[in-house]
Design a protein around this motif. Structure first.
Motif, PDB file in Angstrom:
ATOM      1  N   GLU A 260      33.283  32.528  43.435  1.00  0.00           N
ATOM      2  CA  GLU A 260      34.701  32.215  43.281  1.00  0.00           C
ATOM      3  C   GLU A 260      35.289  32.761  41.984  1.00  0.00           C
ATOM      4  OE1 GLU A 260      32.534  28.392  41.884  1.00  0.00           O
ATOM      5  OE2 GLU A 260      32.269  30.010  43.357  1.00  0.00           O
ATOM      6  N   ARG A 261      34.462  33.323  41.084  1.00  0.00           N
ATOM      7  CA  ARG A 261      34.961  33.842  39.809  1.00  0.00           C
ATOM      8  C   ARG A 261      34.870  35.364  39.691  1.00  0.00           C
ATOM      9  NH1 ARG A 261      36.446  30.861  35.615  1.00  0.00           N
ATOM     10  NH2 ARG A 261      36.333  28.601  35.861  1.00  0.00           N
ATOM     11  N   ILE A 262      34.563  36.041  40.772  1.00  0.00           N
ATOM     12  CA  ILE A 262      34.333  37.483  40.640  1.00  0.00           C
ATOM     13  C   ILE A 262      35.587  38.253  40.249  1.00  0.00           C
ATOM     14  CG2 ILE A 262      32.343  37.539  42.174  1.00  0.00           C
ATOM     15  CD1 ILE A 262      34.162  38.586  44.366  1.00  0.00           C
ATOM     16  N   GLU A 263      36.782  37.744  40.581  1.00  0.00           N
ATOM     17  CA  GLU A 263      38.004  38.457  40.220  1.00  0.00           C
ATOM     18  C   GLU A 263      38.097  38.655  38.714  1.00  0.00           C
ATOM     19  OE1 GLU A 263      40.317  40.104  41.732  1.00  0.00           O
ATOM     20  OE2 GLU A 263      39.366  39.771  43.666  1.00  0.00           O
ATOM     21  N   ALA A 264      37.625  37.683  37.942  1.00  0.00           N
ATOM     22  CA  ALA A 264      37.699  37.770  36.480  1.00  0.00           C
ATOM     23  C   ALA A 264      36.695  38.774  35.919  1.00  0.00           C
ATOM     24  CB  ALA A 264      37.455  36.392  35.864  1.00  0.00           C
ATOM     25  N   TYR A 265      35.780  39.249  36.758  1.00  0.00           N
ATOM     26  CA  TYR A 265      34.723  40.144  36.278  1.00  0.00           C
ATOM     27  C   TYR A 265      34.745  41.496  36.990  1.00  0.00           C
ATOM     28  CZ  TYR A 265      32.896  36.122  33.797  1.00  0.00           C
ATOM     29  OH  TYR A 265      32.756  35.061  32.939  1.00  0.00           O
ATOM     30  N   ARG A 266      35.854  41.809  37.601  1.00  0.00           N
ATOM     31  CA  ARG A 266      35.988  43.115  38.244  1.00  0.00           C
ATOM     32  C   ARG A 266      35.757  44.222  37.219  1.00  0.00           C
ATOM     33  NH1 ARG A 266      35.793  43.008  43.805  1.00  0.00           N
ATOM     34  NH2 ARG A 266      37.060  41.280  44.591  1.00  0.00           N
TER      35      ARG A 266
ATOM     36  N   ASP B 233      32.668  37.049  49.936  1.00  0.00           N
ATOM     37  CA  ASP B 233      33.992  37.627  49.728  1.00  0.00           C
ATOM     38  C   ASP B 233      34.024  39.058  50.269  1.00  0.00           C
ATOM     39  OD1 ASP B 233      36.353  38.689  48.800  1.00  0.00           O
ATOM     40  OD2 ASP B 233      36.210  37.762  46.827  1.00  0.00           O
TER      41      ASP B 233
ATOM     42  N   GLY C 132      35.983  41.318  49.600  1.00  0.00           N
ATOM     43  CA  GLY C 132      36.334  42.228  48.520  1.00  0.00           C
ATOM     44  C   GLY C 132      35.146  42.794  47.782  1.00  0.00           C
ATOM     45  N   LEU C 133      33.969  42.196  47.941  1.00  0.00           N
ATOM     46  CA  LEU C 133      32.777  42.700  47.273  1.00  0.00           C
ATOM     47  C   LEU C 133      32.435  44.116  47.737  1.00  0.00           C
ATOM     48  CD1 LEU C 133      30.406  39.603  47.323  1.00  0.00           C
ATOM     49  CD2 LEU C 133      31.582  40.557  45.362  1.00  0.00           C
TER      50      LEU C 133
ATOM     51  N   ASP D 287      34.357  46.498  48.051  1.00  0.00           N
ATOM     52  CA  ASP D 287      35.223  47.501  47.424  1.00  0.00           C
ATOM     53  C   ASP D 287      34.518  48.246  46.296  1.00  0.00           C
ATOM     54  OD1 ASP D 287      37.155  46.588  49.126  1.00  0.00           O
ATOM     55  OD2 ASP D 287      38.165  45.333  47.630  1.00  0.00           O
ATOM     56  N   ASN D 288      33.582  47.591  45.622  1.00  0.00           N
ATOM     57  CA  ASN D 288      32.934  48.200  44.458  1.00  0.00           C
ATOM     58  C   ASN D 288      31.465  47.776  44.394  1.00  0.00           C
ATOM     59  OD1 ASN D 288      32.716  49.685  42.102  1.00  0.00           O
ATOM     60  ND2 ASN D 288      33.455  48.028  40.793  1.00  0.00           N
TER      61      ASN D 288
END
Length: 258
Positions: free
Chosen positions: A12-18, A33, A35-36, A38-39
């Motif tokens: 739930e915190r991966i957005e802060a660590y993109r 997620d 979105g994982l 994507d990168n």
């Protein structure tokens, strides 16, 4: 792994660590997620806490990212390891096994399924030392073992070739290279020590803690494995007696010399 800092973050915190190098962990009942994807090159591991959840999303993950299976209840979760066997056709799989009663059975089963293993010893009960010694012998002499069993695997060539290494680094708990991020967003040494105050700045934690141990003039001062251990088995309780831990260390060093 290179020398880039790797942070173990909840899903739930991966957005802060993109854009950073991360280990993504989630409970096996949580959704992965989308979105994982994507990168994926930024992901060191996908780390699954527990083995009893729905595997559909995990098996649909197409990128060959390594997967860590973290066992939290050996008695309940050990039989469920068989469900993950097909996963190794696409992903390198490693099983985290706590050094608790019966952990040697878990090591043997994971090895038979061709999974790598990472032991999580923390400050093991003295009653587990004989079992740990048997696991060392199993790894060294069982010819069917084809995957690493850490920490044993990295210590053996370290002793035999004289390469510099520390148990903190082998266990991916050197906070100058690895950080554990709690669900509340706090960084600490590793998941085993979440909620424990390190007492030193994280980048210099090991240097500061090992220096304290030598200044205390305790058993670490006379331990020939101190340069490898650097107080690994003295955290978080500095009064922990690790006499039993020396036996498997001595076996590894003697075998390396032979």
């Amino acid at each position: 792994m290179n020398d880039t800092l790797v942070q173990n973050v909840p899903v739930e915190r991966i957005e802060a660590y993109r854009g950073r190098r991360i280990i993504v962990r989630w409970q096996d009942s949580e959704r992965i997620d989308p979105g994982l994807t994507d990168n994926p090159e930024s992901i060191a591991y996908l780390q699954v806490l527990g083995t009893g959840g729905n595997l559909d999303e995990l098996f649909r993950w197409e990128q060959p990212v390594p997967v860590d299976l973290v066992l939290e209840d050996l008695e309940k979760e050990l039989p469920l390891l068989y469900r993950y066997s097909p996963l190794s056709a696409r992903h390198p799989v490693r099983v985290f096994i706590p050094v608790t009663s019966g952990f040697s059975r878990a090591v043997k089963l994971a090895a038979s399924l061709d999974f790598a293993v990472k032991l999580e010893p923390s400050q093991p009960d003295p009653q587990r030392m004989g079992e740990l010694f048997r696991v060392v012998d199993f790894y060294l002499h069982q010819w069917t073992v084809s995957q690493p069993v850490e920490f044993i695997h990295s210590m053996f060539p370290g002793f035999s070739h004289g390469s510099p290494f520390t148990l903190w680094a082998v266990q991916e708990e050197d906070p100058s290279r690895f950080r554990f991020v709690t669900r509340e967003g706090e960084e600490t040494v590793s998941r085993k020590f979440a909620g424990v105050e390190p007492g030193h700045e994280l980048p210099s934690f090991i240097a500061g803690f090992s220096r304290e141990l030598l200044e205390d003039a305790g058993e670490c001062c006379d331990c020939r494995s101190f340069e490898v251990c650097l107080g690994y088995f003295k955290w978080p309780e500095k009064d922990y007696r690790y006499d039993g831990v020396k036996r498997p260390f001595d076996r590894l060093e003697k075998t390396a010399e032979d």
